[in-house]
Design an enzyme around this catalytic site. Sequence first.
Site, PDB file in Angstrom:
ATOM      1  CB  CYS A 154      -0.759   0.110   1.259  1.00  0.00           C
ATOM      2  SG  CYS A 154      -2.000  -1.404   1.352  1.00  0.00           S
TER       3      CYS A 154
ATOM      4  NE  ARG B  25       4.642   1.799  -0.534  1.00  0.00           N
ATOM      5  CZ  ARG B  25       5.702   1.663   0.275  1.00  0.00           C
ATOM      6  NH1 ARG B  25       6.759   2.076  -0.407  1.00  0.00           N
ATOM      7  NH2 ARG B  25       5.641   1.166   1.410  1.00  0.00           N
TER       8      ARG B  25
ATOM      9  CD1 TRP C  62      -0.816  -5.920  -3.800  1.00  0.00           C
ATOM     10  CD2 TRP C  62      -0.362  -6.723  -1.547  1.00  0.00           C
ATOM     11  NE1 TRP C  62      -0.572  -7.336  -3.806  1.00  0.00           N
ATOM     12  CE2 TRP C  62      -0.142  -7.895  -2.413  1.00  0.00           C
ATOM     13  CE3 TRP C  62      -0.239  -6.943  -0.258  1.00  0.00           C
ATOM     14  CZ2 TRP C  62       0.154  -9.175  -2.108  1.00  0.00           C
ATOM     15  CZ3 TRP C  62       0.135  -8.042   0.102  1.00  0.00           C
ATOM     16  CH2 TRP C  62       0.161  -9.094  -0.523  1.00  0.00           C
TER      17      TRP C  62
ATOM     18  CG  ASN D 108       2.224   0.496   4.276  1.00  0.00           C
ATOM     19  OD1 ASN D 108       3.381   1.071   3.860  1.00  0.00           O
ATOM     20  ND2 ASN D 108       2.069  -0.719   3.731  1.00  0.00           N
ATOM     21  N   GLY D 109       0.632  -2.063   6.210  1.00  0.00           N
ATOM     22  CA  GLY D 109       1.186  -2.520   7.237  1.00  0.00           C
ATOM     23  C   GLY D 109       0.032  -3.730   7.539  1.00  0.00           C
TER      24      GLY D 109
ATOM     25  CD  GLU E 167      14.398 -13.650 -12.313  1.00  0.00           C
ATOM     26  OE1 GLU E 167      14.175 -14.195 -11.129  1.00  0.00           O
ATOM     27  OE2 GLU E 167      14.088 -12.441 -12.605  1.00  0.00           O
TER      28      GLU E 167
ATOM     29  CE  LYS F  23      10.510 -11.661 -13.539  1.00  0.00           C
ATOM     30  NZ  LYS F  23      11.793 -11.576 -12.719  1.00  0.00           N
TER      31      LYS F  23
ATOM     32  CD  GLU G  98       6.830 -11.397 -11.440  1.00  0.00           C
ATOM     33  OE1 GLU G  98       7.161 -10.283 -10.357  1.00  0.00           O
ATOM     34  OE2 GLU G  98       8.012 -11.871 -11.645  1.00  0.00           O
TER      35      GLU G  98
ATOM     36  CG  HIS H 235      15.894 -37.060  -7.264  1.00  0.00           C
ATOM     37  ND1 HIS H 235      16.315 -38.208  -6.749  1.00  0.00           N
ATOM     38  CD2 HIS H 235      16.802 -36.512  -7.776  1.00  0.00           C
ATOM     39  CE1 HIS H 235      17.287 -38.670  -7.130  1.00  0.00           C
ATOM     40  NE2 HIS H 235      18.102 -37.310  -7.718  1.00  0.00           N
TER      41      HIS H 235
ATOM     42  CE  LYS I 148       9.906  -3.052  -9.573  1.00  0.00           C
ATOM     43  NZ  LYS I 148      10.402  -4.277 -10.240  1.00  0.00           N
TER      44      LYS I 148
HETATM   45  C1  F6R Z   1       9.841 -10.519  -9.282  1.00  0.00           C
HETATM   46  C2  F6R Z   1      10.080  -9.460  -8.701  1.00  0.00           C
HETATM   47  C3  F6R Z   1       9.988  -9.764  -6.966  1.00  0.00           C
HETATM   48  C4  F6R Z   1      11.084  -9.131  -6.286  1.00  0.00           C
HETATM   49  C5  F6R Z   1      10.922  -9.065  -4.644  1.00  0.00           C
HETATM   50  C6  F6R Z   1      12.141  -8.507  -3.981  1.00  0.00           C
HETATM   51  O1  F6R Z   1       9.918 -10.146 -10.707  1.00  0.00           O
HETATM   52  O2  F6R Z   1      10.155  -8.551  -8.788  1.00  0.00           O
HETATM   53  O3  F6R Z   1      10.147 -11.193  -6.714  1.00  0.00           O
HETATM   54  O4  F6R Z   1      12.429  -9.445  -6.591  1.00  0.00           O
HETATM   55  O5  F6R Z   1       9.759  -8.642  -4.262  1.00  0.00           O
HETATM   56  O6  F6R Z   1      12.095  -7.415  -4.262  1.00  0.00           O
HETATM   57  P1  F6R Z   1      13.250  -6.326  -3.864  1.00  0.00           P
HETATM   58  O7  F6R Z   1      14.396  -6.516  -4.732  1.00  0.00           O
HETATM   59  O8  F6R Z   1      12.707  -4.677  -4.059  1.00  0.00           O
HETATM   60  O9  F6R Z   1      13.634  -6.398  -2.362  1.00  0.00           O
END
Ligand code: F6R
Length: 608
Positions: free
Chosen positions: A2, A27, A75, A99-100, A481, A485, A488, A504, A603
């Site tokens: 948030c 956020r 969020w 927020n929290g 990764e 991606k 996500e 396994h 984000k």
């Molecule tokens: C995936 C992604 C998230 C961040 C994670 C950590 O594409 O962006 O998995 O990598 O939330 O975020 P930071 O790097 O900002 O601590």
Amino acid sequence: MCGIFGAISSEDVKKDLIEGLSKLEYRGYDSAGLSLITSASKIKRIRCTGKVKELKKLLLKSKSKGKCGIAHTRWATHGIPNLKNSHPHNSGPFSIVHNGIIENSEELKSSLLKKGYKFTSDTDSEVIAHLLTSCIKKNKDLLGTILSALDKLKGSFALAIIYDKYPDNIIVASNGSPLLIGISKNATYVASDIHALVSKTKKYIPLEDNELAIVSRGNVILYNKKGRKISRPPLVTKQIDKTTSKRGFKHYMQKEIFEQKDIISRVIKDRLGTKTILPNIFGPKSDVMLKSIKHVHFVACGTSYNASLIAKYWIEELSDIMCTAEIASEYRYRTINIPSDTLFVAISQSGETADTIYSLKKAKTSNYKAILSICNVPESTITRLSDYSYLMQAGVEISVASTKAFTSQLIALLLLSTILSRSSGKYSIEAEIVKQINSLPKILDKTFKLENDMKTMAKQFKNKHHTLFLGRGASYPIALEAALKLKEISYIHAEGYAAGELKHGPLALVDKDMPVVGLMPDNNLVNQVLSNLSEVKARHGLVYIFTNKKMKLKRNDKTKIIKMPACGHYIAPLVYVIPMQLLSYHVAIFKKTNIDQPRNLAKSVTVE
Ligand code: F6R
């Protein structure tokens, strides 16, 4: 998560609130809302589901004005994303944004229900509003009310509160969630991060845990949790307003993928000499500190954690240093043994990830030699708390799916691994690694030419329900990764595995509808990966191999080979991740998902 923004000015603050909120939308974007105190000292609340642009449309239709207001972009944690759960939450004379997470919200709610308070949302935040109303009845003054309400809250919070009897004040409080107060000549602002403030003012005070402040136009009074006044001079940010555009790209993610070459070129220019890494790139006197390191503990989340896993391969290959890489949400709660001379490294794009911050705070009170952070956001909480920090210089990353931050972290980590190899090194490798990094921009040019192949491949993936990505060595975290991606942004279920683990368990999933991607840079693990992939082929799986090794297929072999440019051993993860990013992007294009703001995500993950 948030985002919170608030403003008190001599003019109507609606425009400021929308501008501030737009910068905080990374956020969370489940709903948006604001409350103003009108000239008649009444609270006017306007809320909507969806994004800040929807709130803006509502405001254009509204005649309400106010010189003091608070706003929120949500969020969802407690309660689904809908109108009634949108912030602000009101109770009697108060309106609040939060927020929290309030951990004891159920307990507080049942006691407030008994007192006759009516709840209109499913959020944990609404208890705060009712708690304030309940406390103001017992307390004579506003400060006493706020203190006794805060005293009852357990959990993490950043709060902004307006009270209709004090139309010229915003009350803010923080515990475990960031909140900054920006001070300018004619107005005062509150915001969850510095980006939302820099276009308004450079002067700011970050609230620390268990602090609150009563903010008025041009004035801030800070208090500790006992209600004693604290005085702290404002900081001056060096950041500039970095409002970014898509620069002709269709999405921020696409723009950020294609920016990677320039970012790496900038690192080469700023951090590398001809054959060596420039001195102290991890902060003043960091080279001396790094010389004494015998162990490294990496802590991070998500994509940043995947980057740390690659660093573990590099460090243990290049030196005698023992290294662990751990997910922050695990690290923060478990017992950790810390050998002497251990370096703690937090990796975070945003510098505001709650679990990483808590881990770093735990590390600060433990027996580490030093705390280093690798971050993209200067003046972020993680950077501020660290002894040493490295700024990734990747520029603002807007797309929720991290791409350029990942490769920037990898470059930083390869440089760190190389510096660590200096004292305990098994062999001198610095010149070779510098040479490989120097070769990256040209290799990336060739790699980006694979975009059309990735479009074709994406077409074949778009209707699949599951996918596997496999790799060995430093390609294993790239498989993780790649899977992260894809799931996500395209919502296709994807898993990354160490190729040797396939038999396994996950091999049971493989059938003719399961695409399996093998990441196979030409190194000493090629034969092992190939045998794992033949196990897939034997079960009719659809195999795609990314490799720079020359390969011949047998007749009737349906395996697809994607020819990668040749590259040095150490830089291979940086090269092989690019087609994975492009593949996810194009699958998401076919699936018409919201690429830059995928569903359910945000984000910056500022809750645990
Ligand atoms: C995936 C992604 C998230 C961040 C994670 C950590 O594409 O962006 O998995 O990598 O939330 O975020 P930071 O790097 O900002 O601590």
